[in-house]
Design an enzyme around this catalytic site. Structure first.
Site, PDB file in Angstrom:
ATOM      1  CG  ASP A 105      -1.737   7.537   0.262  1.00 37.02           C
ATOM      2  OD1 ASP A 105      -0.701   8.102  -0.135  1.00 37.02           O
ATOM      3  OD2 ASP A 105      -2.777   7.457  -0.427  1.00 37.02           O
ATOM      4  CG  ASP A 162      -2.188   2.569   6.449  1.00 32.13           C
ATOM      5  OD1 ASP A 162      -3.004   3.355   6.973  1.00 32.13           O
ATOM      6  OD2 ASP A 162      -2.151   2.362   5.224  1.00 32.13           O
ATOM      7  CG  ASP A 184      -1.808   1.163   1.342  1.00 26.35           C
ATOM      8  OD1 ASP A 184      -2.443   1.517   0.338  1.00 26.35           O
ATOM      9  OD2 ASP A 184      -1.860   1.775   2.431  1.00 26.35           O
TER      10      ASP A 184
END
Length: 226
Positions: A9, A183, A7
């Site tokens: 961001d 995250d 991922d």
């Protein structure tokens, strides 16, 4: 060869590139700052809460891009990279990606943020494969304001990853090891689909899930904060 998916961001960079792009446009005066920031903050809150409607959000984001010619957008994006993205790059994140590249793994960044914002960022990480939401372009290369295809969000990340691998004659199961670093709890479907899920700088919901599942937790930004 193993598979390494990331991922973007809050996983590889300690900011939300989509949200920061909107803030950048507001700061430069390209758009009405008050109205846009209100909407941008509301969309971001939905994303964090896991209640985001990805199609509606992307239509909002692409609608903003469609107001400007591509040459102007590219010039702004170059400035955005210099002022916002490059200063936010974290050595530990760069090193993690490089470790997988050096090992000869098949590496990709898969993000719900659109490709216009994220393609130059992926290049900074030396990652050639980017799976991201695609804006539709007209014959002159300008953004139309519509989404091309389907969102790369939540379960959609599995669909897009499988389609990308299928183009190369592969599937996740073909790799001895498959890694995914994220995250967010929004990415639990893809995290559960790989052999080596890593909760990376996880939010509270993903941290709790990772602990329950016995998944490793990696904090790339701790050293950067110190």
């Amino acid at each position: 060869m193993n598979l390494a998916l990331f991922d973007l961001d809050h996983t590889l960079i300690p900011i939300d590139s989509d949200h920061e792009w909107g803030e950048f446009l507001a700061r430069t005066g390209a758009i009405d700052a008050t109205a846009f920031r209100k909407a941008n903050d509301e969309w971001f809150a939905h994303y964090q809460a896991g209640t985001l409607d990805p199609v509606k959000y992307l239509e909002f984001a692409f609608g903003t891009l469609s107001k400007f010619p591509r040459a102007q957008l590219d010039a702004w994006h170059a400035q955005f990279m210099d002022e916002v993205i490059k200063p936010s790059m974290v050595p530990a994140a760069l090193a993690l990606v490089q470790k997988h590249l050096d090992a000869g793994d098949l590496v990709a960044i898969i993000t719900a943020t659109n490709s216009f914002v994220t393609e130059p960022i992926a290049k900074l990480f030396k990652v050639h494969h980017l799976i991201a939401a695609l804006p539709e372009f007209d014959a002159e290369g300008n953004v139309t304001g519509r989404l091309a295809g389907t969102p790369t969000f939540g379960p959609g990340k599995i669909v897009h990853t499988q389609a990308w691998l299928q183009e190369q004659g592969k599937s996740i199961a073909d790799f001895p090891q498959s890694h995914f670093y994220s995250d967010s709890q929004n990415d639990i479907p893809l995290l559960a689909a790989v052999t080596h899920p890593v909760a990376t700088n996880p939010n509270d919901k993903l941290r709790a899930h990772a602990i329950a599942q016995g998944w490793p937790i990696l904090n790339l930004f701790d050293a950067h904060a110190q």
